[in-house]
Design a protein around this motif. Sequence first.
Motif, PDB file in Angstrom:
ATOM      1  N   ALA A  57       0.848  -1.071   0.042  1.00 41.09           N
ATOM      2  CA  ALA A  57       0.009  -0.011  -0.139  1.00 41.09           C
ATOM      3  C   ALA A  57       0.907   1.167  -0.040  1.00 41.09           C
ATOM      4  N   THR A  58       2.003   1.200  -0.636  1.00 43.57           N
ATOM      5  CA  THR A  58       3.202   2.400  -0.274  1.00 43.57           C
ATOM      6  C   THR A  58       2.474   3.509  -1.398  1.00 43.57           C
ATOM      7  N   GLY A  59       1.532   3.042  -2.405  1.00 42.81           N
ATOM      8  CA  GLY A  59       1.154   4.147  -3.123  1.00 42.81           C
ATOM      9  C   GLY A  59       0.033   4.840  -2.637  1.00 42.81           C
ATOM     10  N   LEU A  60      -0.281   4.534  -1.389  1.00 40.25           N
ATOM     11  CA  LEU A  60      -1.518   5.208  -0.937  1.00 40.25           C
ATOM     12  C   LEU A  60      -0.833   6.672   0.003  1.00 40.25           C
ATOM     13  N   PRO A  61      -1.346   7.800  -0.493  1.00 39.99           N
ATOM     14  CA  PRO A  61      -0.612   9.117   0.266  1.00 39.99           C
ATOM     15  C   PRO A  61      -1.027   9.392   1.587  1.00 39.99           C
ATOM     16  N   TYR A  91      -6.144   4.108   7.959  1.00 34.77           N
ATOM     17  CA  TYR A  91      -5.573   4.414   9.136  1.00 34.77           C
ATOM     18  C   TYR A  91      -4.583   3.730   9.547  1.00 34.77           C
ATOM     19  N   ALA A  92      -3.292   3.966   9.284  1.00 36.83           N
ATOM     20  CA  ALA A  92      -2.149   3.005   9.329  1.00 36.83           C
ATOM     21  C   ALA A  92      -1.476   2.945  10.629  1.00 36.83           C
ATOM     22  N   VAL A  93      -1.259   1.794  11.463  1.00 37.72           N
ATOM     23  CA  VAL A  93      -0.761   1.837  12.581  1.00 37.72           C
ATOM     24  C   VAL A  93       0.722   1.166  12.717  1.00 37.72           C
ATOM     25  N   ALA A 146       2.839  -2.328   8.767  1.00 30.85           N
ATOM     26  CA  ALA A 146       1.942  -1.826   9.383  1.00 30.85           C
ATOM     27  C   ALA A 146       0.693  -2.486   9.121  1.00 30.85           C
ATOM     28  N   LEU A 147      -0.145  -2.011  10.358  1.00 31.25           N
ATOM     29  CA  LEU A 147      -1.645  -2.692  10.430  1.00 31.25           C
ATOM     30  C   LEU A 147      -2.516  -1.590   9.674  1.00 31.25           C
ATOM     31  N   LEU A 148      -3.240  -1.744   8.569  1.00 27.27           N
ATOM     32  CA  LEU A 148      -3.801  -0.928   8.015  1.00 27.27           C
ATOM     33  C   LEU A 148      -5.314  -0.916   7.927  1.00 27.27           C
ATOM     34  N   ALA A 167       0.035  -4.481   5.931  1.00 27.75           N
ATOM     35  CA  ALA A 167       0.259  -3.750   4.624  1.00 27.75           C
ATOM     36  C   ALA A 167       1.703  -3.109   4.729  1.00 27.75           C
ATOM     37  N   LEU A 168       2.199  -2.999   3.667  1.00 25.51           N
ATOM     38  CA  LEU A 168       3.570  -2.439   3.736  1.00 25.51           C
ATOM     39  C   LEU A 168       3.146  -0.948   3.263  1.00 25.51           C
TER      40      LEU A 168
END
Length: 490
Positions: A57-61, A91-93, A146-148, A167-168
Motif C-alpha cells: 500500500a506504499t502508493g496510498l498517500p 488509518y495505518a498503525v 503496518a496494520l492498515l 500492509a507495507l
Amino acid sequence: MPRRDIRVTEDEERAPLRKALRELRERTHAPSAFPTAAQAEAERAARRRPRLPAYDATGLPLFTLDPPGVRELGRALHLTRRPGGGYRVHYAVADIAAFVTPGGALDAEAHRRAVTVHYPDTRVPLLPLVLCEDAASLLPDHDRPALLWELDLAADGSVVRADLRRALVRSHARLDHAGAQRAIDTGTAEEPLVLLREAGLLRRELERALGGVSLNAPVQEVVRRDDRYLLEYRTPPPTQEWSARLALMTGTAAAGLMLASGTGVLRTLPSLPGDGPLATLRHTARALGVNWPDTLPYPAMLRALAPSHPQHAAFLQRCTGLLHRAGYTVFDRERPTRRPRPADPVHAAVAAPYAHCTAPLRRLADRYALELCLAAASGAEAPEWVRSALDGLPGEMAAGAARAEEAERGCAALVEAAVLRDRIGEIFDAHVVDVVPSRPTAGTVHLRDPAVRGHIEGDGDGPPLPLGHRMRVRLIEAAPGRAEIWFAPA
C-alpha cells in the motif's frame, strides 16, 4: 486515558524544576535504561529486515500529523470521499509485532513497562528508541510494515464498514497540527485535510448525540521568567481534536470486530464519575470562577467550556483525572469460564464499546488488540501467543497506568510548588474543595490565580473548613521536590 499534559520550557539542565523532576524519577524508580538483553534484541530487530506484508500500500498517500520534532510516529492516515456520499478513511498503525519476538527479553520488558510514562521534560518509553523513533516509526519516505485500517463512513460520519490487514505502507508527508490548521484556515489545504475537518466535526456531533464525553484539554506550560515560574496554557489547534476523534472512531470499530469474533481486549469504564468526584469538581469550578449551573450535566458542561480561556483551561486540566477509573477487560470464546464476554462492554465516556488499538508504540495492550482485530477481520484464529497473554494483560496495564498516574500527580505537585516557591507567607483567596471526613479542619483548597491547589490544616479545636466556600489562607510550605504545598487559615 486522558492525560494532564504539562510542559517545561526552561532548557538549562541545572534549572531548579528540571533538577526536581530528575529527582522525582529517581524516587519513583522510573527505569532510565532498558536491560542489556532487551536493548540488544531491539537493535538486532532494527538492523534486520522485518517481516514484510504481501499487500503493498506504499502508493496510498498517507500522512502523519504530530507535534513538530516528534520522531515517534505511530499513526498515518488518508481520507477520500466515497462515491455516492460519505468518506473512506485509511488509518495505518505501526506494526510492533514485526519487530518484537513473543517471549523474548524485549517482550518481557514491554510487559513490565506496559505504557510510556510522560514527564514535563522527557518520557520513559515503552520500547527502545531504536524502534519507536526509527525502525518501527512511520517516518516519511520510508517503507514500513503496518496494520492498515480501511473504514467507510456514511454521510453522517458513522462507520458502515471496517476492515484491517497487514500492509507495507509509506508516509508521504509529515505534517504538524499548527501547519495543518493554517492550511485549512487559509483555504490552501489539500482534500485529505479538508475531509479531516469534515469527518472530525461529524464524529463530534455523533458523540454529542450518544452522550459521550471528550476532553479537549489544553497544554499546561511552566514558564520561567525573572527567576519565577508562571503557569500558562496553550490551546491545541482543532486538527488535534479532529485526529483524536478518528482514533476514537478506530477504537470503536476495533471493539466491534472483537465482540463479533468472541475474543478481545476492551477498554472499559462502567459509568461516568459519581456524585463524590463531581462534587469536588464543582467546588473546583467555583474556585476558578467557572460557571457550572446545578442543572447542567457534566458532558454538557465540558462542551460549554472554551479551552482558550485561562480559567476554563485550568479547569479542563483538573478534569483529566476523573476518567482514571477505566480499565481493561479481556474475553475469549475458547475460555468462556475464565474469560467471559462482558455483560456491558460500553465505555461510559465514549458511549460505545471501545478498544485501545492506535498507539502500539506507547501502550502494550494495543499490540494484542490489533492482532485480535486482524484475526477477526480475516476470519482466522487468533495466534496462541496472543491468547496466552490475555489473562495477565489487565493487571499489567493497571500497574503501568498506576505508575503513569503517580508520575502525573508528582509532576503536577512539583510544578505547582515551583509556582509558589517564592511566595511563602503570602495570603491568598481560596476555595475549599475537599474536607477530610475524620478531621473537618483539614482538607484541600484551590486558588484561582495562580490556579494551584494544596493541603490545609487548621487548629483541631477550630471551626470546620467551609466546604465549597471561600476562605483566606496563608502559604506556609512550597518546596518543589521536598514538600507538598501547605496552607494554614489566615
